[in-house]
Design an enzyme around this catalytic site. Sequence first.
Site, PDB file in Angstrom:
ATOM      1  N   LYS A  10       0.830  -1.213   0.000  1.00 17.20           N
ATOM      2  CA  LYS A  10       0.000   0.000   0.000  1.00 17.20           C
ATOM      3  C   LYS A  10       0.863   1.262   0.000  1.00 17.20           C
ATOM      4  O   LYS A  10       0.647   2.174  -0.802  1.00 17.20           O
ATOM      5  CB  LYS A  10      -0.899  -0.057   1.244  1.00 17.20           C
ATOM      6  CG  LYS A  10      -1.856   1.078   1.420  1.00 17.20           C
ATOM      7  CD  LYS A  10      -3.004   0.653   2.323  1.00 17.20           C
ATOM      8  CE  LYS A  10      -2.712   0.767   3.802  1.00 17.20           C
ATOM      9  NZ  LYS A  10      -2.704   2.140   4.315  1.00 17.20           N
ATOM     10  N   ARG A  15       2.952   5.949  -3.405  1.00 21.06           N
ATOM     11  CA  ARG A  15       4.125   6.722  -3.856  1.00 21.06           C
ATOM     12  C   ARG A  15       4.400   6.507  -5.338  1.00 21.06           C
ATOM     13  O   ARG A  15       4.770   7.439  -6.048  1.00 21.06           O
ATOM     14  CB  ARG A  15       5.335   6.361  -2.994  1.00 21.06           C
ATOM     15  CG  ARG A  15       5.189   6.930  -1.576  1.00 21.06           C
ATOM     16  CD  ARG A  15       6.094   6.245  -0.576  1.00 21.06           C
ATOM     17  NE  ARG A  15       6.044   6.904   0.723  1.00 21.06           N
ATOM     18  CZ  ARG A  15       5.085   6.728   1.638  1.00 21.06           C
ATOM     19  NH1 ARG A  15       4.069   5.900   1.386  1.00 21.06           N
ATOM     20  NH2 ARG A  15       5.110   7.371   2.788  1.00 21.06           N
ATOM     21  N   GLY A  81      -5.239   8.157   5.298  1.00 21.41           N
ATOM     22  CA  GLY A  81      -4.369   9.222   5.800  1.00 21.41           C
ATOM     23  C   GLY A  81      -3.205   9.467   4.860  1.00 21.41           C
ATOM     24  O   GLY A  81      -2.767  10.608   4.671  1.00 21.41           O
ATOM     25  N   ARG A 109      -8.525  12.837  12.283  1.00 21.54           N
ATOM     26  CA  ARG A 109      -7.075  12.648  12.418  1.00 21.54           C
ATOM     27  C   ARG A 109      -6.310  13.941  12.116  1.00 21.54           C
ATOM     28  O   ARG A 109      -6.750  14.745  11.314  1.00 21.54           O
ATOM     29  CB  ARG A 109      -6.624  11.492  11.499  1.00 21.54           C
ATOM     30  CG  ARG A 109      -7.285  10.185  11.897  1.00 21.54           C
ATOM     31  CD  ARG A 109      -6.949   9.064  10.972  1.00 21.54           C
ATOM     32  NE  ARG A 109      -5.534   8.768  10.963  1.00 21.54           N
ATOM     33  CZ  ARG A 109      -4.957   7.953  10.085  1.00 21.54           C
ATOM     34  NH1 ARG A 109      -5.688   7.375   9.146  1.00 21.54           N
ATOM     35  NH2 ARG A 109      -3.667   7.721  10.146  1.00 21.54           N
ATOM     36  N   SER A 157       7.431  10.058  11.156  1.00 18.92           N
ATOM     37  CA  SER A 157       6.247   9.819  10.315  1.00 18.92           C
ATOM     38  C   SER A 157       6.627   9.856   8.851  1.00 18.92           C
ATOM     39  O   SER A 157       7.094  10.873   8.336  1.00 18.92           O
ATOM     40  CB  SER A 157       5.166  10.870  10.602  1.00 18.92           C
ATOM     41  OG  SER A 157       4.238  10.891   9.532  1.00 18.92           O
ATOM     42  N   ASP A 312       2.347  -0.544  12.010  1.00 25.27           N
ATOM     43  CA  ASP A 312       1.052  -1.040  11.553  1.00 25.27           C
ATOM     44  C   ASP A 312       0.786  -2.477  12.022  1.00 25.27           C
ATOM     45  O   ASP A 312      -0.313  -2.997  11.835  1.00 25.27           O
ATOM     46  CB  ASP A 312       0.962  -0.961  10.016  1.00 25.27           C
ATOM     47  CG  ASP A 312       0.916   0.488   9.540  1.00 25.27           C
ATOM     48  OD1 ASP A 312       0.613   1.377  10.363  1.00 25.27           O
ATOM     49  OD2 ASP A 312       1.196   0.738   8.354  1.00 25.27           O
ATOM     50  N   LYS A 339      -4.412   6.684  14.663  1.00 24.13           N
ATOM     51  CA  LYS A 339      -4.565   5.925  13.400  1.00 24.13           C
ATOM     52  C   LYS A 339      -6.045   5.863  13.007  1.00 24.13           C
ATOM     53  O   LYS A 339      -6.835   6.659  13.483  1.00 24.13           O
ATOM     54  CB  LYS A 339      -3.949   4.529  13.563  1.00 24.13           C
ATOM     55  CG  LYS A 339      -2.433   4.568  13.798  1.00 24.13           C
ATOM     56  CD  LYS A 339      -1.720   5.045  12.566  1.00 24.13           C
ATOM     57  CE  LYS A 339      -0.234   5.228  12.805  1.00 24.13           C
ATOM     58  NZ  LYS A 339       0.432   5.885  11.693  1.00 24.13           N
ATOM     59  N   ARG A 343      -6.069   2.908  18.311  1.00 22.49           N
ATOM     60  CA  ARG A 343      -5.795   1.458  18.319  1.00 22.49           C
ATOM     61  C   ARG A 343      -5.461   0.920  19.704  1.00 22.49           C
ATOM     62  O   ARG A 343      -5.757  -0.252  19.987  1.00 22.49           O
ATOM     63  CB  ARG A 343      -4.671   1.129  17.323  1.00 22.49           C
ATOM     64  CG  ARG A 343      -5.162   1.213  15.899  1.00 22.49           C
ATOM     65  CD  ARG A 343      -4.172   0.726  14.873  1.00 22.49           C
ATOM     66  NE  ARG A 343      -4.812   0.767  13.553  1.00 22.49           N
ATOM     67  CZ  ARG A 343      -4.170   0.894  12.407  1.00 22.49           C
ATOM     68  NH1 ARG A 343      -2.848   0.984  12.399  1.00 22.49           N
ATOM     69  NH2 ARG A 343      -4.830   0.908  11.273  1.00 22.49           N
TER      70      ARG A 343
HETATM   71  C1  S3P Z   1       2.335   5.285   6.063  1.00 19.08           C
HETATM   72  C2  S3P Z   1       2.946   5.764   7.186  1.00 19.08           C
HETATM   73  C3  S3P Z   1       2.550   5.392   8.551  1.00 19.08           C
HETATM   74  C4  S3P Z   1       1.634   4.162   8.548  1.00 19.08           C
HETATM   75  C5  S3P Z   1       0.574   4.220   7.491  1.00 19.08           C
HETATM   76  C6  S3P Z   1       1.204   4.336   6.113  1.00 19.08           C
HETATM   77  C7  S3P Z   1       2.830   5.734   4.745  1.00 19.08           C
HETATM   78  O1  S3P Z   1       1.858   6.479   9.146  1.00 19.08           O
HETATM   79  O2  S3P Z   1       1.026   3.991   9.816  1.00 19.08           O
HETATM   80  O3  S3P Z   1      -0.234   3.057   7.506  1.00 19.08           O
HETATM   81  O4  S3P Z   1       2.563   5.073   3.732  1.00 19.08           O
HETATM   82  O5  S3P Z   1       3.511   6.758   4.710  1.00 19.08           O
HETATM   83  P1  S3P Z   1       2.629   7.756   9.814  1.00 19.08           P
HETATM   84  O6  S3P Z   1       3.341   8.494   8.748  1.00 19.08           O
HETATM   85  O7  S3P Z   1       1.513   8.556  10.407  1.00 19.08           O
HETATM   86  O8  S3P Z   1       3.539   7.229  10.837  1.00 19.08           O
END
Ligand code: S3P
Length: 429
Positions: A10, A15, A81, A109, A157, A312, A339, A343
């Site tokens: 994912k 990206r 997100g 969020r 993050s 995750d 999240k 969680r």
């Molecule tokens: C992700 C980053 C993580 C992860 C999310 C996917 C990403 O979140 O928990 O499922 O693809 O950049 P954070 O950037 O909030 O840590």
Amino acid sequence: MNAIRLAGDKSISHRALILASLAEGPCRLRNLPASADVDASRAALEAMGVQFMPARDESLIVISPESWHSESVQLSCGNSGTTARLLTGLLTGVGAPAILDGDESLRSRPMDRVVYPLQSMGGRISYLEKRDRLPIRLDARTSGALRVLRYRGRVASAQVKSAVLLAGLASHTEVEVWEPRLSRDHLELMLEALGAPLVSEPTEDESARVRLSSDVSDYVLPAFDLEIPGDISSASFLIAAGLITGRPVRVEGVGLNPTRTGFLDLLRSSGVEIEQEVTTHRLGEPVGTVELAPGAFTGFEIGAEHMPSVLDEIPLLAVLAVRAGGRTRITGAGELRLKESDRLAALAVNLRNLGVQVEETADGLAIEGTDAPLSGPIRAFGDHRIAMAFSVLDCDPRIEIEVDDPGCARVSYPEFAADLERILSGAVP
Ligand code: S3P
């Protein structure tokens, strides 16, 4: 030996779609997942003028727009997100106007973590209803370039880091991001493989610093082809099911980026026999096989130092802790409250419903392993990873669970129920 192959990761898929939208020629992507989150990114990019052409061989051809839209577009990020935060970075970089919104969970969020650094670069972003929350409005950049940014993030993050890097990339502006620990580095690996002027600066502690240097001013992203590696986070659910039911599992073609494989490392340190082997690299991403020989395991000690690479997988580790020998302690996991659901609270309330002994703290959980029969209702709170984690626990013949909304797995892993069935029926050794 029969093995399972998973749809594309994912994080890498979001990206890849975004980078293909910036490339100078048509790109070809294979093994994109059919997940709702990745669909949200694709639909939003399409609304922004990116063209997608499904090819006969099941690959997807992506063609970047000749010029970005000048009329504001409404973009729905659904539950995702990553879509909301990465597209905020991309749109700031290209300077195009839009309104971004999401479902009820995504609207709860935080967005300041990306909005603040992007505003510091000169991005024109405003909150339409509540501070720090979607919906947000991005206004077109009427003149001038963005400002150089050196950003020190408070939390590790990948979404924040990627949003800033994408803003820098799309606007040809130098940016630097420091994070307290290295979060998933898919964007950096892809950019490096595509010749972008990316520098990972050494630090003296466990923090990480990455910079798109001033050479980004005349960098042009070349066209690329990519077969997205299988999703290691989806694979983890199947590996956990193998562990719970005593069935060996082999996964092939899966992403083995070390910023994502903390789950495998933690299983190993709890006594599980699990092997991983990198067989190839795709745009810098290590890809290979994982093989589980199930057996007994002890409780997990999970601290802040593990967090970025198991972020995750905490729901999954928490349900495995139920059948582990001894106590599991999770600390430094406060980010999990932000999240798709809170969680930590969701895990505590559901484990307690089953009769498991759990302590919840501000940033973690303590869980007592047990071999008693357990049963009870489970609330997923609309969170795919909570629903899937408890469905895995339900594979234990002495546990009886009713998950209220198992269908929310579609957000990241629509094939979950079918793949789990294959593991349980022994179709995959
Ligand atoms: C992700 C980053 C993580 C992860 C999310 C996917 C990403 O979140 O928990 O499922 O693809 O950049 P954070 O950037 O909030 O840590």
